[in-house]
Design a protein around this motif. Structure first.
Motif, PDB file in Angstrom:
ATOM      1  N   ASP A  77      81.301  18.622  -0.186  1.00 45.67           N
ATOM      2  CA  ASP A  77      80.286  18.991  -0.891  1.00 45.67           C
ATOM      3  C   ASP A  77      79.316  18.079   0.340  1.00 45.67           C
ATOM      4  OD1 ASP A  77      81.104  20.229  -2.613  1.00 45.67           O
ATOM      5  OD2 ASP A  77      80.701  19.060  -3.330  1.00 45.67           O
ATOM      6  N   PHE A  78      79.372  17.090   0.690  1.00 46.93           N
ATOM      7  CA  PHE A  78      78.605  16.084   1.600  1.00 46.93           C
ATOM      8  C   PHE A  78      78.215  16.701   3.433  1.00 46.93           C
ATOM      9  CE2 PHE A  78      82.577  14.677   2.737  1.00 46.93           C
ATOM     10  CZ  PHE A  78      82.103  14.360   4.524  1.00 46.93           C
ATOM     11  N   VAL A  79      79.523  17.505   3.591  1.00 43.64           N
ATOM     12  CA  VAL A  79      79.208  18.294   4.636  1.00 43.64           C
ATOM     13  C   VAL A  79      78.434  19.438   5.290  1.00 43.64           C
ATOM     14  CG1 VAL A  79      80.713  19.264   6.607  1.00 43.64           C
ATOM     15  CG2 VAL A  79      81.671  17.355   5.337  1.00 43.64           C
ATOM     16  N   ASP A  80      78.278  20.073   3.979  1.00 43.07           N
ATOM     17  CA  ASP A  80      77.681  21.177   3.580  1.00 43.07           C
ATOM     18  C   ASP A  80      75.830  20.762   3.737  1.00 43.07           C
ATOM     19  OD1 ASP A  80      79.882  22.579   3.865  1.00 43.07           O
ATOM     20  OD2 ASP A  80      80.089  22.847   1.894  1.00 43.07           O
ATOM     21  N   ARG A  81      75.857  19.760   2.723  1.00 40.98           N
ATOM     22  CA  ARG A  81      74.873  19.179   3.093  1.00 40.98           C
ATOM     23  C   ARG A  81      74.389  18.682   3.748  1.00 40.98           C
ATOM     24  NH1 ARG A  81      76.635  17.816  -2.199  1.00 40.98           N
ATOM     25  NH2 ARG A  81      76.532  15.767  -1.226  1.00 40.98           N
ATOM     26  N   ALA A  82      74.614  18.312   4.444  1.00 48.76           N
ATOM     27  CA  ALA A  82      74.543  17.399   6.627  1.00 48.76           C
ATOM     28  C   ALA A  82      74.504  16.099   5.979  1.00 48.76           C
ATOM     29  CB  ALA A  82      73.494  18.353   7.233  1.00 48.76           C
ATOM     30  N   GLU A  83      75.090  15.578   5.379  1.00 43.60           N
ATOM     31  CA  GLU A  83      75.054  13.580   4.823  1.00 43.60           C
ATOM     32  C   GLU A  83      76.095  12.923   5.385  1.00 43.60           C
ATOM     33  OE1 GLU A  83      73.037  14.521   0.251  1.00 43.60           O
ATOM     34  OE2 GLU A  83      75.549  13.711   0.739  1.00 43.60           O
ATOM     35  N   ASN A  84      75.370  11.739   5.516  1.00 48.09           N
ATOM     36  CA  ASN A  84      76.415  10.866   6.691  1.00 48.09           C
ATOM     37  C   ASN A  84      77.243  10.109   5.520  1.00 48.09           C
ATOM     38  OD1 ASN A  84      75.650  12.203   9.523  1.00 48.09           O
ATOM     39  ND2 ASN A  84      73.905  10.415   8.689  1.00 48.09           N
ATOM     40  N   VAL A  85      78.272   9.680   5.621  1.00 49.88           N
ATOM     41  CA  VAL A  85      79.242   8.726   5.148  1.00 49.88           C
ATOM     42  C   VAL A  85      79.384   7.668   5.835  1.00 49.88           C
ATOM     43  CG1 VAL A  85      81.677   7.997   4.156  1.00 49.88           C
ATOM     44  CG2 VAL A  85      80.194  10.831   3.632  1.00 49.88           C
ATOM     45  N   VAL A  86      78.869   6.680   5.352  1.00 52.69           N
ATOM     46  CA  VAL A  86      79.533   4.882   6.295  1.00 52.69           C
ATOM     47  C   VAL A  86      80.394   4.523   4.870  1.00 52.69           C
ATOM     48  CG1 VAL A  86      78.642   3.061   7.049  1.00 52.69           C
ATOM     49  CG2 VAL A  86      76.822   5.104   7.270  1.00 52.69           C
ATOM     50  N   LEU A  87      81.128   4.256   5.898  1.00 52.77           N
ATOM     51  CA  LEU A  87      82.427   3.641   5.233  1.00 52.77           C
ATOM     52  C   LEU A  87      82.510   1.531   5.561  1.00 52.77           C
ATOM     53  CD1 LEU A  87      85.466   5.710   5.472  1.00 52.77           C
ATOM     54  CD2 LEU A  87      84.087   5.139   3.547  1.00 52.77           C
ATOM     55  N   ILE A  88      82.098   0.789   4.632  1.00 54.20           N
ATOM     56  CA  ILE A  88      82.291  -0.105   5.228  1.00 54.20           C
ATOM     57  C   ILE A  88      83.267  -1.755   4.905  1.00 54.20           C
ATOM     58  CG2 ILE A  88      80.476  -2.370   5.512  1.00 54.20           C
ATOM     59  CD1 ILE A  88      77.657  -0.319   5.732  1.00 54.20           C
ATOM     60  N   GLY A  89      83.170  -2.489   5.000  1.00 56.12           N
ATOM     61  CA  GLY A  89      83.730  -3.111   5.031  1.00 56.12           C
ATOM     62  C   GLY A  89      85.080  -4.310   5.859  1.00 56.12           C
ATOM     63  N   GLY A  90      85.904  -5.028   5.274  1.00 55.79           N
ATOM     64  CA  GLY A  90      87.177  -6.041   5.793  1.00 55.79           C
ATOM     65  C   GLY A  90      88.095  -4.824   7.543  1.00 55.79           C
ATOM     66  N   PRO A  91      89.091  -5.642   7.591  1.00 59.07           N
ATOM     67  CA  PRO A  91      89.764  -4.944   8.156  1.00 59.07           C
ATOM     68  C   PRO A  91      91.632  -4.744   6.806  1.00 59.07           C
ATOM     69  CG  PRO A  91      89.413  -7.283   9.057  1.00 59.07           C
ATOM     70  CD  PRO A  91      88.566  -6.721   8.268  1.00 59.07           C
ATOM     71  N   GLY A  92      91.673  -3.703   6.948  1.00 58.56           N
ATOM     72  CA  GLY A  92      92.780  -3.646   5.834  1.00 58.56           C
ATOM     73  C   GLY A  92      92.409  -2.901   4.657  1.00 58.56           C
ATOM     74  N   THR A  93      90.805  -2.561   4.945  1.00 57.99           N
ATOM     75  CA  THR A  93      90.621  -2.397   3.688  1.00 57.99           C
ATOM     76  C   THR A  93      90.128  -0.018   3.062  1.00 57.99           C
ATOM     77  OG1 THR A  93      88.520  -2.040   4.239  1.00 57.99           O
ATOM     78  CG2 THR A  93      89.302  -4.364   2.911  1.00 57.99           C
ATOM     79  N   GLY A  94      91.151   0.263   4.286  1.00 59.75           N
ATOM     80  CA  GLY A  94      91.378   1.284   3.771  1.00 59.75           C
ATOM     81  C   GLY A  94      90.157   2.302   4.444  1.00 59.75           C
ATOM     82  N   LYS A  95      89.079   2.052   5.056  1.00 56.97           N
ATOM     83  CA  LYS A  95      88.188   3.102   5.616  1.00 56.97           C
ATOM     84  C   LYS A  95      89.257   3.679   6.349  1.00 56.97           C
ATOM     85  CE  LYS A  95      86.512  -0.762   7.823  1.00 56.97           C
ATOM     86  NZ  LYS A  95      87.745  -1.697   7.720  1.00 56.97           N
ATOM     87  N   THR A  96      90.239   3.754   7.325  1.00 62.89           N
ATOM     88  CA  THR A  96      90.103   4.878   8.109  1.00 62.89           C
ATOM     89  C   THR A  96      90.946   5.889   7.896  1.00 62.89           C
ATOM     90  OG1 THR A  96      89.908   2.501   9.930  1.00 62.89           O
ATOM     91  CG2 THR A  96      91.749   4.989  10.595  1.00 62.89           C
ATOM     92  N   HIS A  97      91.925   5.553   6.917  1.00 63.97           N
ATOM     93  CA  HIS A  97      92.569   6.310   5.697  1.00 63.97           C
ATOM     94  C   HIS A  97      92.143   6.879   5.077  1.00 63.97           C
ATOM     95  CE1 HIS A  97      96.058   6.538   3.263  1.00 63.97           C
ATOM     96  NE2 HIS A  97      95.812   7.486   3.329  1.00 63.97           N
ATOM     97  N   VAL A  98      90.646   5.908   4.632  1.00 59.79           N
ATOM     98  CA  VAL A  98      90.047   7.871   3.908  1.00 59.79           C
ATOM     99  C   VAL A  98      89.040   8.381   5.115  1.00 59.79           C
ATOM    100  CG1 VAL A  98      87.476   7.611   2.240  1.00 59.79           C
ATOM    101  CG2 VAL A  98      89.497   6.101   1.768  1.00 59.79           C
ATOM    102  N   ALA A  99      88.808   7.426   5.380  1.00 57.24           N
ATOM    103  CA  ALA A  99      87.846   9.073   7.116  1.00 57.24           C
ATOM    104  C   ALA A  99      88.972   9.896   7.539  1.00 57.24           C
ATOM    105  CB  ALA A  99      87.648   8.076   8.025  1.00 57.24           C
ATOM    106  N   ILE A 100      89.833   9.057   7.697  1.00 58.16           N
ATOM    107  CA  ILE A 100      90.639  10.216   8.420  1.00 58.16           C
ATOM    108  C   ILE A 100      91.144  11.872   7.336  1.00 58.16           C
ATOM    109  CG2 ILE A 100      93.091  10.785   9.282  1.00 58.16           C
ATOM    110  CD1 ILE A 100      92.904   8.596  10.932  1.00 58.16           C
TER     111      ILE A 100
END
Length: 150
Positions: free
Chosen positions: A97-120
């Motif tokens: 739904d955030f895409v339809d509302r043209a909102e951004n998602v920012v994932l912040i955290g240290g290495p190995g916290t799953g940011k890339t996995h969640v983004a993909i």
């Protein structure tokens, strides 16, 4: 002049496949009411459904390749118990739904916290279910590309 919903569905599918000449001919044959054509309508409908499905699969596969993900990831393979990520929030974002509302998602955290996995996983969901075009960039690759353009 007759109107057969099955023939109307054929015309819609043909136009969806950008086969406008065939769509016009199908309308004309349907109006003529030829028994041989009417007998062929179910077979034609199945063939067109198969073609539409195949094009959809190829389109999704192409968009996944064009996104240039480092690896294919989805939420099924993500271990929420091993990460400090709010599962409810990620699942809500996964709905897209955030895409339809043209909102951004920012994932912040240290290495190995799953940011890339969640983004993909979010991006794959956007491609597969929301028909969005995606391009994945790591921060390092993006900075390097911007520096090169400078």
């Amino acid at each position: 002049m007759r109107h057969d919903p099955a023939i109307g569905a054929l015309v819609v599918m043909l136009r969806g496949l950008r086969l406008y000449g065939m769509a016009q001919a199908t309308e004309e044959l349907g109006q003529q009411g030829a028994p041989a054509f009417e007998a062929a309508v179910p077979v034609l409908a199945q063939l067109l459904k198969a073609e539409l499905a195949e094009r959809e699969v190829r389109s999704i596969a192409y968009q996944i390749r064009a996104a240039k993900f480092p690896a294919y990831k989805d939420l099924a393979g993500f271990d929420f118990s091993a990460a400090e990520i709010n599962e409810a929030t990620v699942r809500q974002l996964h709905a897209g739904d955030f895409v339809d509302r043209a909102e951004n998602v920012v994932l912040i955290g240290g290495p190995g916290t799953g940011k890339t996995h969640v983004a993909i996983a979010l991006a794959v969901q956007a491609i597969e279910y929301h028909r969005r075009k995606i391009r994945f960039w790591s921060t390092v690759d993006l900075v390097n590309a911007l520096e090169q353009e400078k």
